[in-house]
Design an enzyme around this catalytic site. Structure first.
Site, PDB file in Angstrom:
ATOM      1  N   HIS A 153       0.856  -1.181   0.000  1.00 23.56           N
ATOM      2  CA  HIS A 153       0.000   0.000   0.000  1.00 23.56           C
ATOM      3  C   HIS A 153       0.895   1.236   0.000  1.00 23.56           C
ATOM      4  O   HIS A 153       2.040   1.196   0.468  1.00 23.56           O
ATOM      5  CB  HIS A 153      -0.890   0.016   1.242  1.00 23.56           C
ATOM      6  CG  HIS A 153      -1.933  -1.045   1.257  1.00 23.56           C
ATOM      7  ND1 HIS A 153      -3.009  -1.008   2.104  1.00 23.56           N
ATOM      8  CD2 HIS A 153      -2.081  -2.181   0.522  1.00 23.56           C
ATOM      9  CE1 HIS A 153      -3.778  -2.065   1.904  1.00 23.56           C
ATOM     10  NE2 HIS A 153      -3.220  -2.799   0.954  1.00 23.56           N
ATOM     11  N   GLU A 185       0.980   3.841   1.830  1.00 18.03           N
ATOM     12  CA  GLU A 185       1.482   4.216   3.153  1.00 18.03           C
ATOM     13  C   GLU A 185       2.666   3.347   3.571  1.00 18.03           C
ATOM     14  O   GLU A 185       3.691   3.847   4.043  1.00 18.03           O
ATOM     15  CB  GLU A 185       0.382   4.064   4.219  1.00 18.03           C
ATOM     16  CG  GLU A 185      -0.868   4.859   3.969  1.00 18.03           C
ATOM     17  CD  GLU A 185      -1.946   4.065   3.234  1.00 18.03           C
ATOM     18  OE1 GLU A 185      -1.671   3.477   2.169  1.00 18.03           O
ATOM     19  OE2 GLU A 185      -3.082   4.040   3.727  1.00 18.03           O
ATOM     20  N   CYS A 208      -6.153   1.662   5.879  1.00 21.74           N
ATOM     21  CA  CYS A 208      -6.740   0.415   6.363  1.00 21.74           C
ATOM     22  C   CYS A 208      -6.125   0.086   7.732  1.00 21.74           C
ATOM     23  O   CYS A 208      -5.211   0.761   8.197  1.00 21.74           O
ATOM     24  CB  CYS A 208      -6.481  -0.711   5.366  1.00 21.74           C
ATOM     25  SG  CYS A 208      -4.736  -1.214   5.259  1.00 21.74           S
TER      26      CYS A 208
END
Length: 149
Positions: free
Chosen positions: A53, A55, A83
């Site tokens: 992801h 991040e 998430c």
């Protein structure tokens, strides 16, 4: 220091992710001096890695450069509510402030779902600012998924 949003750069990373066929999420990491130190867009398909992801990619790269698992005082801009996995990584890295665009009622881990920062097990809770460029981030996601249906 004067506040400067870096969400436009995160949106640019999200657009690039969409162009690669990835879910359009982008992230920008800012050091305590206000400098951009990492940018990334989702690369889960490209890297065949469910943890790739935006991040996580920014945190991994910045921690590697810093030679530390902690990024105290850093700010993270993300186009979509992180998430649960990403929120846990943000807490573990001790990110100071999290800014995100669109909410994610289905898979979010900050204001929805697991609400990682609300748990007593959270090692650290960053300041959270939501709704930054929310409409643009949300529309980009809607357009991406509509094109695939």
């Amino acid at each position: 220091m004067v506040f400067k949003s870096h969400m436009e750069q995160a949106l640019s990373e999200a657009r690039a992710a969409a162009d690669r066929g990835e879910v359009p999420v982008g992230a920008v990491l800012i050091d305590p001096q206000g400098q951009v130190v990492q940018v990334a867009g989702n690369r889960t398909r490209e890297l065949h890695d469910p943890t790739a992801h935006a991040e996580i990619l920014t945190l991994r790269a910045a921690c590697g450069e810093a030679g530390s698992q902690r990024l105290a005082g850093y700010d993270l801009y993300v186009t979509l509510e992180p998430c649960a996995m990403c929120a846990a990584a943000i807490a573990a890295a001790r990110i100071g402030r999290l800014y995100y665009g669109a909410s994610d009622p289905k898979s979010g881990g900050v204001a929805h779902g697991a609400r990682v920062f609300s748990h007593p097990q959270a090692h650290h809770v960053p300041e959270v600012y939501d709704g930054i460029a929310e409409d643009e981030a949300e529309q980009m996601l809607k357009d991406f998924f509509a094109a695939r249906r």
